[in-house]
Each structure stands twice: as C-alpha cells, then as structure tokens.
Design a protein around this motif. Sequence first.
Motif, mmCIF file in Angstrom:
data_model
loop_
_atom_site.group_PDB
_atom_site.id
_atom_site.type_symbol
_atom_site.label_atom_id
_atom_site.label_comp_id
_atom_site.label_asym_id
_atom_site.label_seq_id
_atom_site.Cartn_x
_atom_site.Cartn_y
_atom_site.Cartn_z
ATOM 1 N N LYS A 178 0.803 -1.226 0.000
ATOM 2 C CA LYS A 178 0.000 0.000 0.000
ATOM 3 C C LYS A 178 0.833 1.273 0.000
ATOM 4 C CE LYS A 178 -3.889 -2.353 0.617
ATOM 5 N NZ LYS A 178 -5.017 -2.376 -0.348
ATOM 6 N N ALA A 179 1.945 1.230 0.684
ATOM 7 C CA ALA A 179 2.788 2.414 0.835
ATOM 8 C C ALA A 179 4.101 1.957 1.452
ATOM 9 C CB ALA A 179 2.106 3.454 1.728
ATOM 10 N N PHE A 180 5.009 2.902 1.656
ATOM 11 C CA PHE A 180 6.239 2.558 2.359
ATOM 12 C C PHE A 180 6.412 3.479 3.568
ATOM 13 C CE2 PHE A 180 10.779 1.373 2.757
ATOM 14 C CZ PHE A 180 10.621 0.011 2.625
ATOM 15 N N ASN A 181 5.299 3.706 4.259
ATOM 16 C CA ASN A 181 5.359 4.389 5.555
ATOM 17 C C ASN A 181 4.242 3.839 6.428
ATOM 18 O OD1 ASN A 181 3.026 6.562 5.901
ATOM 19 N ND2 ASN A 181 3.642 6.619 3.734
ATOM 20 N N ASN A 182 4.573 3.574 7.686
ATOM 21 C CA ASN A 182 3.624 2.908 8.565
ATOM 22 C C ASN A 182 2.475 3.821 8.977
ATOM 23 O OD1 ASN A 182 3.052 0.356 9.667
ATOM 24 N ND2 ASN A 182 3.510 1.108 11.720
ATOM 25 N N LYS A 183 2.681 5.138 8.918
ATOM 26 C CA LYS A 183 1.593 6.069 9.226
ATOM 27 C C LYS A 183 0.440 5.859 8.250
ATOM 28 C CE LYS A 183 0.475 10.977 9.684
ATOM 29 N NZ LYS A 183 0.981 12.373 9.582
ATOM 30 N N PHE A 184 0.762 5.671 6.974
ATOM 31 C CA PHE A 184 -0.259 5.408 5.952
ATOM 32 C C PHE A 184 -0.997 4.121 6.291
ATOM 33 C CE2 PHE A 184 -1.916 3.682 2.047
ATOM 34 C CZ PHE A 184 -2.301 4.774 1.287
ATOM 35 N N TYR A 185 -0.250 3.061 6.605
ATOM 36 C CA TYR A 185 -0.885 1.785 6.935
ATOM 37 C C TYR A 185 -1.815 1.914 8.136
ATOM 38 C CZ TYR A 185 1.125 -1.626 3.705
ATOM 39 O OH TYR A 185 1.415 -2.372 2.583
ATOM 40 N N ARG A 186 -1.384 2.647 9.141
ATOM 41 C CA ARG A 186 -2.191 2.753 10.362
ATOM 42 C C ARG A 186 -3.407 3.656 10.175
ATOM 43 N NH1 ARG A 186 -0.308 0.358 14.709
ATOM 44 N NH2 ARG A 186 1.890 -0.254 14.865
ATOM 45 N N SER A 187 -3.208 4.824 9.567
ATOM 46 C CA SER A 187 -4.295 5.804 9.492
ATOM 47 C C SER A 187 -5.248 5.564 8.325
ATOM 48 C CB SER A 187 -3.715 7.220 9.378
ATOM 49 O OG SER A 187 -2.948 7.364 8.194
ATOM 50 N N ILE A 188 -4.746 4.997 7.225
ATOM 51 C CA ILE A 188 -5.576 4.816 6.034
ATOM 52 C C ILE A 188 -6.096 3.387 5.914
ATOM 53 C CG2 ILE A 188 -5.665 5.029 3.518
ATOM 54 C CD1 ILE A 188 -5.265 7.684 4.979
ATOM 55 N N CYS A 189 -5.290 2.413 6.341
ATOM 56 C CA CYS A 189 -5.641 0.997 6.150
ATOM 57 C C CYS A 189 -6.022 0.282 7.436
ATOM 58 C CB CYS A 189 -4.474 0.247 5.500
ATOM 59 S SG CYS A 189 -3.894 0.971 3.954
ATOM 60 N N ALA A 190 -5.730 0.885 8.591
ATOM 61 C CA ALA A 190 -5.969 0.254 9.893
ATOM 62 C C ALA A 190 -5.157 -1.026 10.043
ATOM 63 C CB ALA A 190 -7.455 -0.019 10.110
ATOM 64 N N GLY A 191 -3.905 -0.958 9.589
ATOM 65 C CA GLY A 191 -3.023 -2.118 9.684
ATOM 66 C C GLY A 191 -1.610 -1.705 10.027
ATOM 67 N N ASP A 192 -0.657 -2.567 9.714
ATOM 68 C CA ASP A 192 0.739 -2.358 10.071
ATOM 69 C C ASP A 192 1.596 -2.815 8.893
ATOM 70 O OD1 ASP A 192 3.237 -2.224 11.228
ATOM 71 O OD2 ASP A 192 2.742 -3.426 12.978
ATOM 72 N N MET A 193 2.593 -2.025 8.539
ATOM 73 C CA MET A 193 3.402 -2.328 7.361
ATOM 74 C C MET A 193 4.371 -3.479 7.579
ATOM 75 S SD MET A 193 5.859 0.259 5.170
ATOM 76 C CE MET A 193 7.097 0.453 6.467
ATOM 77 N N LYS A 194 4.924 -3.615 8.772
ATOM 78 C CA LYS A 194 6.000 -4.577 8.995
ATOM 79 C C LYS A 194 5.613 -6.012 8.643
ATOM 80 C CE LYS A 194 9.464 -6.104 12.346
ATOM 81 N NZ LYS A 194 9.993 -5.943 13.736
ATOM 82 N N PRO A 195 4.440 -6.513 9.085
ATOM 83 C CA PRO A 195 4.085 -7.889 8.697
ATOM 84 C C PRO A 195 3.971 -8.066 7.189
ATOM 85 C CG PRO A 195 2.693 -7.141 10.496
ATOM 86 C CD PRO A 195 3.443 -5.938 10.012
ATOM 87 N N VAL A 196 3.529 -7.027 6.490
ATOM 88 C CA VAL A 196 3.410 -7.112 5.033
ATOM 89 C C VAL A 196 4.789 -7.269 4.408
ATOM 90 C CG1 VAL A 196 2.638 -5.946 2.939
ATOM 91 C CG2 VAL A 196 1.285 -5.755 5.042
ATOM 92 N N LEU A 197 5.748 -6.468 4.858
ATOM 93 C CA LEU A 197 7.108 -6.576 4.316
ATOM 94 C C LEU A 197 7.709 -7.946 4.625
ATOM 95 C CD1 LEU A 197 8.610 -3.057 5.157
ATOM 96 C CD2 LEU A 197 7.435 -3.800 3.077
ATOM 97 N N ASN A 198 7.503 -8.422 5.842
ATOM 98 C CA ASN A 198 8.014 -9.753 6.200
ATOM 99 C C ASN A 198 7.403 -10.836 5.318
ATOM 100 O OD1 ASN A 198 9.599 -8.684 8.244
ATOM 101 N ND2 ASN A 198 8.103 -9.079 9.845
ATOM 102 N N ASN A 199 6.106 -10.716 5.051
ATOM 103 C CA ASN A 199 5.431 -11.727 4.240
ATOM 104 C C ASN A 199 5.842 -11.659 2.776
ATOM 105 O OD1 ASN A 199 4.048 -12.888 6.369
ATOM 106 N ND2 ASN A 199 2.260 -11.571 6.121
ATOM 107 N N ILE A 200 6.111 -10.474 2.282
ATOM 108 C CA ILE A 200 6.614 -10.354 0.916
ATOM 109 C C ILE A 200 7.927 -11.123 0.787
ATOM 110 C CG2 ILE A 200 7.652 -8.717 -0.727
ATOM 111 C CD1 ILE A 200 5.446 -6.735 0.101
ATOM 112 N N GLU A 201 8.793 -11.006 1.763
ATOM 113 C CA GLU A 201 10.052 -11.747 1.741
ATOM 114 C C GLU A 201 9.799 -13.257 1.760
ATOM 115 O OE1 GLU A 201 12.445 -10.361 4.950
ATOM 116 O OE2 GLU A 201 12.744 -8.371 4.086
ATOM 117 N N ARG A 202 8.851 -13.707 2.565
ATOM 118 C CA ARG A 202 8.550 -15.134 2.669
ATOM 119 C C ARG A 202 7.949 -15.650 1.357
ATOM 120 N NH1 ARG A 202 8.697 -16.062 8.263
ATOM 121 N NH2 ARG A 202 7.640 -18.069 8.224
ATOM 122 N N ILE A 203 7.055 -14.881 0.786
ATOM 123 C CA ILE A 203 6.412 -15.290 -0.463
ATOM 124 C C ILE A 203 7.426 -15.348 -1.596
ATOM 125 C CG2 ILE A 203 4.726 -14.586 -2.215
ATOM 126 C CD1 ILE A 203 3.083 -13.398 0.178
#
Length: 326
Positions: A178-203
Amino acid sequence: MKEALFYTKDQYGKILCELCPQRCHIKEGGIGFCGARKVEEGTLYSLNYGNISSISLDPIEKKPLYHFKPGSFILSVGSFGCNFRCGFCQNHSISQVKPDTQYVEPEELITFALKQKDNIGIAFTYNEPSIWYEYIYDICKRSANENLDMVLVSNGYISEKPLDSLLPYIKAANIDLKAFNNKFYRSICAGDMKPVLNNIERIHSKCHLELTTLLVEGYNDSEEEVRDLCKWISNLNPNIPLHLSRYFPSYKFDAPATSIEKITFCRDIAKEYLSFVYIGNVPGMDRNTYCPKCSKLLVKRDNFTSQVYLEDNNCKNCGFNLNIII
C-alpha cells in the motif's frame, strides 16, 4: 459455516483469532474485524466459507500478473470481508459489507475451473483472500493432483504460520504494497506495514511474486518514499515486477485522481532501481515487457491480450535470465 483454523481462547474466555496480525479478541456472538469470522458457543467459525460473491474468467494480466504465464486466462473468485479498512477501496461493495453470495463446495469450484477452456487455474482475488483461508486451503489440498495453478492477489496481511501452511500450494502472488510508511498503513488501512514486508520476503522465497502500489497523490507518492520503496524491493530482487497503479476517487476518498505526470515521475524513479515497472489504470501507456539488458521486446500487450516472444526464461537475443514464467 465451518470451524475456523488458527485460534485459541485467552485467559478471559474470549477467542483470540490468530489468522492475521489484527489478532482479534472476539466475545461470544461477536464478529472479527474482517467481518468473516464469528464466535458461537465458544467456537470460531468462518462465515464466508464457500460463499462466492464474484467469479470471472480473466486474463492473467488483470490480476495484475505480467510475468506469470502471460497471455493465459485464470478463473478468478472472491467472497466478502477484509482485514484492512482502506478509505480508497475499489472493491468496498464486497470487502466492507456482506453482498449476495452463492455457496459453492470446493469440489464444485475445482470441477468448474477444470471445465473452463484455456484456464490455467484459480485466482483468489477481488476481496482479501487471506480471510477466506479455510476455503482456499481446502481447494488447494483437494486440487493438488489437478492441472490447476493457485494464485493469490492479497494485501499480504496474514500471520506467518497460516501463510507458511498455504504457500506450498501457491504458484504466484501479487501483493498490494500500500505504501512505504507505517503512518499510511495505520491511518488509512488500519493495519501495520512490517508484517506485510516480512510476508513479501517469505512469499518471494516460495513462489512467483509481483507487487502493486496504488499511488494516491499527497499520501504515498513523495519522491523520498517511492525511492525507499523501490530500494527495498531491489534489495530483495530487482527483477520483481512492480505495478504502479493510478488512484481514482472511490469509497470514502474524494481526492482528485492521481495525475499522469505524477505516475510517470514515480515510474521513472522506480526504473532507477527495478528492471520491470508497469503503470496501471492509465489507458495508452506502454505495458510491454522489454529485456533490461538489450531492450528487446519480449512480451507485447494490447489491452489484456499478450503476444509472447519467449520460449523459456531467457532473452533469445542476449541470454539475460528473466523473471518470467512462460
């Protein structure tokens, strides 16, 4: 309803859903943040198991997947619910509310997919597939001996254990970064960026991967952020295709559509770090694939029709090893 996977009871007797990083504590009769998991008599159930809201035989390029069997078609299915709350969601009519659905047993869907002419598999898409986990997992297991490719189009917001259990069955994924800043993830998506980045690496270590970022002008499109995003992807693998998609007003967002100038500016930045960058939601843009070493045309795309000038994963002109599955 079917009993859900990945949950426990906490010390207060509430159900702790461990499917995704939201980690909802759900009381008796309650429904999780995603709208698709409910507690009844101390058991967590999947509300969307087998419930299909959308189904279509699509070009693989619409997922978007440009480097996975270009020119092919895939049966695309979705249900309802989401573990994000993106204010600009383009599929809010199925992700944020419960639409009309039709129940389809896993075996029925597999049989239907096998009967579709020129179909390569099943793509779980439209709403967030990770919260449809039990149904997807059953389909994956029961179709393991069939000639069907399983594809995920996801926000990547899933816990590690369920992801690792599913990935052996998945051939390709497009993750919406969605973005590369956690403020966007928290305020716009109601989530957290770090798990997404970790999962991209795993995938990336398990199957073919492409990424999509919807650029919303004034929110996630600064030069610094786009550079940081592309540097991070490049450090993982510069040959991962990145799709930069143009935002249009939708759902709760009424900001003007992202300008063409901004989209092309971000694309030019991305090309400094990545071999394959594509623009989405903008008619008339060059969406062809060229060899990053010799610039030879490899895949020509007209709308969602592709002509492939490759026989394997190497450029016939210079021998460059490409991140393309034919």
